[in-house]
Design a protein around this motif. Structure first.
Motif, mmCIF file in Angstrom:
data_model
loop_
_atom_site.group_PDB
_atom_site.id
_atom_site.type_symbol
_atom_site.label_atom_id
_atom_site.label_comp_id
_atom_site.label_asym_id
_atom_site.label_seq_id
_atom_site.Cartn_x
_atom_site.Cartn_y
_atom_site.Cartn_z
ATOM 1 N N GLY A 279 42.391 -11.680 -4.250
ATOM 2 C CA GLY A 279 42.288 -12.689 -3.194
ATOM 3 C C GLY A 279 41.228 -13.733 -3.479
ATOM 4 N N GLY A 280 40.601 -13.667 -4.648
ATOM 5 C CA GLY A 280 39.624 -14.675 -5.042
ATOM 6 C C GLY A 280 38.201 -14.358 -4.626
ATOM 7 N N ILE A 281 37.986 -13.161 -4.092
ATOM 8 C CA ILE A 281 36.619 -12.779 -3.723
ATOM 9 C C ILE A 281 36.031 -11.941 -4.846
ATOM 10 N N LEU A 282 35.004 -12.444 -5.453
ATOM 11 C CA LEU A 282 34.400 -11.756 -6.582
ATOM 12 C C LEU A 282 33.434 -10.691 -6.095
ATOM 13 N N VAL A 283 33.555 -9.504 -6.645
ATOM 14 C CA VAL A 283 32.673 -8.403 -6.266
ATOM 15 C C VAL A 283 31.874 -8.011 -7.503
ATOM 16 N N GLY A 284 30.558 -8.090 -7.409
ATOM 17 C CA GLY A 284 29.720 -7.830 -8.566
ATOM 18 C C GLY A 284 28.699 -6.756 -8.307
ATOM 19 N N LYS A 285 28.022 -6.360 -9.377
ATOM 20 C CA LYS A 285 27.012 -5.306 -9.262
ATOM 21 C C LYS A 285 25.876 -5.617 -10.228
ATOM 22 N N ILE A 286 24.674 -5.486 -9.761
ATOM 23 C CA ILE A 286 23.494 -5.744 -10.573
ATOM 24 C C ILE A 286 22.657 -4.478 -10.641
ATOM 25 N N ASP A 287 22.199 -4.116 -11.838
ATOM 26 C CA ASP A 287 21.290 -2.978 -11.985
ATOM 27 C C ASP A 287 19.871 -3.461 -11.680
ATOM 28 N N GLY A 288 19.363 -3.050 -10.536
ATOM 29 C CA GLY A 288 18.069 -3.529 -10.094
ATOM 30 C C GLY A 288 16.922 -3.144 -11.001
ATOM 31 N N THR A 289 17.037 -2.012 -11.699
ATOM 32 C CA THR A 289 15.935 -1.565 -12.563
ATOM 33 C C THR A 289 15.794 -2.446 -13.802
ATOM 34 N N LYS A 290 16.854 -3.182 -14.145
ATOM 35 C CA LYS A 290 16.803 -4.035 -15.329
ATOM 36 C C LYS A 290 16.669 -5.512 -14.968
ATOM 37 N N ASN A 291 16.662 -5.817 -13.696
ATOM 38 C CA ASN A 291 16.589 -7.223 -13.258
ATOM 39 C C ASN A 291 15.561 -7.368 -12.142
ATOM 40 N N ARG A 292 14.329 -7.002 -12.457
ATOM 41 C CA ARG A 292 13.299 -6.976 -11.418
ATOM 42 C C ARG A 292 12.996 -8.374 -10.868
ATOM 43 N N ALA A 293 13.069 -9.375 -11.737
ATOM 44 C CA ALA A 293 12.801 -10.738 -11.255
ATOM 45 C C ALA A 293 13.823 -11.147 -10.200
ATOM 46 N N LEU A 294 15.080 -10.803 -10.466
ATOM 47 C CA LEU A 294 16.139 -11.139 -9.513
ATOM 48 C C LEU A 294 15.954 -10.364 -8.201
ATOM 49 N N MET A 295 15.506 -9.109 -8.342
ATOM 50 C CA MET A 295 15.256 -8.306 -7.131
ATOM 51 C C MET A 295 14.133 -8.921 -6.300
ATOM 52 N N THR A 296 13.121 -9.446 -6.993
ATOM 53 C CA THR A 296 12.010 -10.097 -6.284
ATOM 54 C C THR A 296 12.503 -11.336 -5.551
ATOM 55 N N ARG A 297 13.343 -12.096 -6.224
ATOM 56 C CA ARG A 297 13.849 -13.340 -5.641
ATOM 57 C C ARG A 297 14.721 -13.057 -4.411
ATOM 58 N N PHE A 298 15.462 -11.941 -4.447
ATOM 59 C CA PHE A 298 16.304 -11.588 -3.318
ATOM 60 C C PHE A 298 15.574 -10.713 -2.300
ATOM 61 N N SER A 299 14.270 -10.473 -2.549
ATOM 62 C CA SER A 299 13.447 -9.644 -1.650
ATOM 63 C C SER A 299 14.087 -8.272 -1.415
ATOM 64 N N VAL A 300 14.605 -7.651 -2.472
ATOM 65 C CA VAL A 300 15.248 -6.337 -2.352
ATOM 66 C C VAL A 300 14.187 -5.282 -2.106
ATOM 67 N N ARG A 301 14.348 -4.532 -1.024
ATOM 68 C CA ARG A 301 13.366 -3.516 -0.669
ATOM 69 C C ARG A 301 13.937 -2.108 -0.749
ATOM 70 N N HIS A 302 15.227 -1.997 -0.907
ATOM 71 C CA HIS A 302 15.836 -0.663 -0.999
ATOM 72 C C HIS A 302 17.134 -0.773 -1.778
ATOM 73 N N PHE A 303 17.572 0.366 -2.296
ATOM 74 C CA PHE A 303 18.840 0.436 -3.027
ATOM 75 C C PHE A 303 19.812 1.347 -2.282
ATOM 76 N N PRO A 304 21.070 1.021 -2.253
ATOM 77 C CA PRO A 304 21.652 -0.251 -2.680
ATOM 78 C C PRO A 304 21.474 -1.322 -1.614
ATOM 79 N N SER A 305 21.373 -2.574 -2.029
ATOM 80 C CA SER A 305 21.340 -3.714 -1.110
ATOM 81 C C SER A 305 22.579 -4.564 -1.376
ATOM 82 N N ILE A 306 23.213 -5.001 -0.313
ATOM 83 C CA ILE A 306 24.486 -5.721 -0.451
ATOM 84 C C ILE A 306 24.335 -7.120 0.137
#
Ligand SMILES: [Zn+2]
Length: 617
Positions: free
Chosen positions: A41-68
């Motif tokens: 249907g054109g909706i892209l569903v992705g997954k990011i490994d937070g342990t390998k992308n800490r900068a991205l987690m900081t930018r998204f203010s991720v405080r717990h796993f999993p975050s959607i």
């Protein structure tokens, strides 16, 4: 992941997972099924490994796993529901619209959010640089350690040099981005009358405890130069009195022309109290004022948009324009009460408008912050955020001809330094509102609001800053004094500072005496619920004051209620009959008296036009 998503209009839903996280493992099969269901249907569903992308987690203010997160365009929303296929699918398919997007530093695409991301990358970059210098450039560990020590020393020396050379300027709006903070600080220092150095210390102390400097000013005028206003909105002066600053003007809108000075009745819920809108139109009402706060709560701005906007929803004539406010006045009234209530009660509040969780009337206000005001709906308890952006978006849905930016309405009894911080916040919010408006003007005009309470210096600073932005007109709001004399003095000053090429609206002032006086200053439109409120309280407006219909000596007054009045009420009913209706608490009494009062105001404005055209005022 956000920058990639921003490049397209497709919808992304991503999760941040961590290896070894039990909840992440439980989510995995659901997530794979979700990707399989939504991908076609054109909706892209992705997954990011937070342990390998800490900068991205900081930018998204991720405080717990999993975050959607749900990402569309430049908006990011966080999912907080159950991890079931049904709920996640519903969220991705449309329920995301029920969640407010992140704003401010919480938004990964904001300047602040990007900075967080860059900070998050620093450890990895430092580590890579260390190995490069050691292995490829052959620097020893001792040399690298000495170099690391030198960096903070140099930064400290540089900061010290900058701070010691910093000087205050006079009150006024910044002329470039580089002098914003300097001008803002000058406002605070001058109004409090304290030595500059003490003010500097106080400001630095506040900066450590408050997320946003309360005195910082918003974007400079140069940020708005690409916007030139609306072609569908034209303002012209028909006649300028030679006797005063009074003027007769025309404001052309997509829904008809407003002749000024103009009386603007308030239709809070898209309805005048006790008076049919079509009747008001027949009486000669041109511009009508609706309240966004009430319409957001019910029926909801989306419902009004589905109907085709307020004109369609309330069956307003297409040649009669509408104006909506931001919703801030009512939201702040929940926290502080209105200025009117404050001035007419013995309660002397000394509260700060910047403090959070100041509640009143059933704890409806949850939080007041730089982002906006969060309150709980009095209808169903739903928490709602009223931000500059969400207010403008709601007003876009309501589709009135003139809209207003979100501003802060502080209590009356506050110190001048707190008032200065409030004015600065209003300026920041109004700039954000204007930026959001000019992204998609939709043939709407946006007025900037002048604040500053009873402070001459703050009114002056506000007039100069707001008039430097490309607003289509101006509204004067906030506390306008306790008496008619104070009101006149404030407005006299403000009108002297505002340019004459745009219309000026006075918020919440529309009684006959004040309108007549303020019109001589060149004020153009005035809104108030005064006429209908007086009618509901059993009185009729006349040129010699209010006529109390319920007075005992009117019981046998079998005559025209108000001499020489051609309104439907006065040409049909006697004063004795109206007296009877009021005494019998018949609902139609409020309607008949309000009809007369609205007609009285419209006719009074016509007489005022005539007087100005003949240079009599
Ligand atoms: Zn009448």
């Amino acid at each position: 992941m956000h920058d990639t998503a921003s490049d397209s209009n497709s919808i992304h839903q991503c999760t941040s997972t961590s290896v070894g996280c039990p909840a992440c493992k439980d989510l995995e099969p659901v997530w794979q099924r979700l990707a399989a269901d939504l991908g076609p249907g054109g909706i892209l569903v992705g997954k990011i490994d937070g342990t390998k992308n800490r900068a991205l987690m900081t930018r998204f203010s991720v405080r717990h796993f999993p975050s959607i997160y749900h990402i569309t365009g430049v908006e990011t929303r966080e999912y907080s529901g159950r991890h079931t296929l049904q709920d996640l699918s519903a969220f991705a398919m449309g329920n995301w619209k029920k969640v407010e997007p992140r704003t401010g530093c919480a938004s990964p695409v904001s300047r602040c959010g990007r900075l967080y991301g860059e900070i998050g990358k620093l450890p990895a970059r430092g580590k890579a640089k260390y190995f490069e210098l050691r292995d490829q450039k052959q620097y020893s560990d001792v040399s690298l350690f000495a170099g690391m020590l030198a960096v903070p020393v140099l930064v400290h020396l540089k900061c010290d040099t900058i701070l010691s050379g910093r000087k205050f300027s006079s009150i006024g709006e910044p002329t470039s981005p580089t002098d914003q903070n300097t001008s803002a600080t000058a406002v605070a220092a001058t109004v409090s009358g304290q030595p500059e150095e003490n003010k500097k210390k106080k400001k630095r102390k506040k900066q450590r405890t408050i997320h946003v400097d309360p005195f910082s000013l918003p974007l400079p005028p140069s940020a708005f130069t690409s916007y030139q206003g609306q072609d569908q909105f034209r303002f012209s002066v028909t006649h300028q009195s030679t006797r005063s600053s009074a003027r007769v003007c025309k404001i052309e809108t997509p829904h008809g022309t407003i002749t000024t000075p103009g009386y603007v009745p308030v239709a809070t819920n898209a309805a005048l109290k006790a008076v049919d809108t079509t009747v008001a139109d027949s009486l000669g009402v041109e511009l009508m004022f609706c309240n966004t706060y009430h319409l957001m709560l019910h029926p909801g701005s989306e419902t009004v948009e589905q109907a085709g906007g307020l004109h369609s929803f309330m069956s307003r004539r297409r040649d009669r324009p509408l104006i909506t406010d931001s919703g801030g006045f009512q939201a702040f009234s929940l926290a502080y009460g209105t200025v009117h209530q404050e001035l007419h009660s013995s309660l002397k509040r000394k509260s700060s408008p910047s403090s959070e969780k100041r509640t009143r009337d059933g704890n409806l206000v949850l939080k007041i912050s730089e982002e906006g005001i969060t309150f709980r709906s009095y209808r169903d308890g739903t928490p709602m955020l009223l931000s500059p952006e969400s207010s403008i978006s709601a007003q876009k849905s309501l589709a009135a001809d003139i809209i207003l930016p979100l501003d802060e309405l502080p209590p009356y009894h506050i110190s001048e330094d707190i008032l200065a911080a409030s004015v600065a916040r209003s300026h920041r919010w109004e700039a954000r509102s204007l930026l959001h408006h000019i992204k998609e003007p939709r043939e709407q005009a946006c007025y900037g609001i002048i604040h500053g309470g009873s402070s001459t210096e703050l009114r002056k600073a506000s007039s100069r800053y707001i008039s430097s932005l490309p607003f289509d007109g101006f509204a004067v709001g906030g506390s306008l004094g306790k008496t008619s004399e104070e009101l006149f003095e404030i407005m006299q000053n403000v009108m002297g500072w505002l340019p004459r090429d745009r219309p000026v609206h006075v918020l919440g002032i529309a009684d006959p005496i004040n309108i007549t006086r303020l019109a001589t200053l060149g004020c153009d439109t005035f809104d108030s619920c005064h006429a209908t409120r007086v009618g509901r309280h059993g009185a009729m407006l006349t040129e010699i004051g209010n006529l109390r219909v319920a007075a005992g000596d009117h019981k046998s007054a079998h005559r025209t209620p108000v001499d020489n009045c051609s309104c439907p009420t006065c040409t049909t009913y006697s004063l004795a009959y109206l007296h009877h209706l009021v005494k019998a608490n018949e609902p139609i009494a409020a309607t008949l008296l309000s009809v007369h009062n609205i007609y009285f105001m419209v006719e009074m404005m016509k007489k005022l036009h005539f007087a100005i055209l003949n240079n009599e005022v």
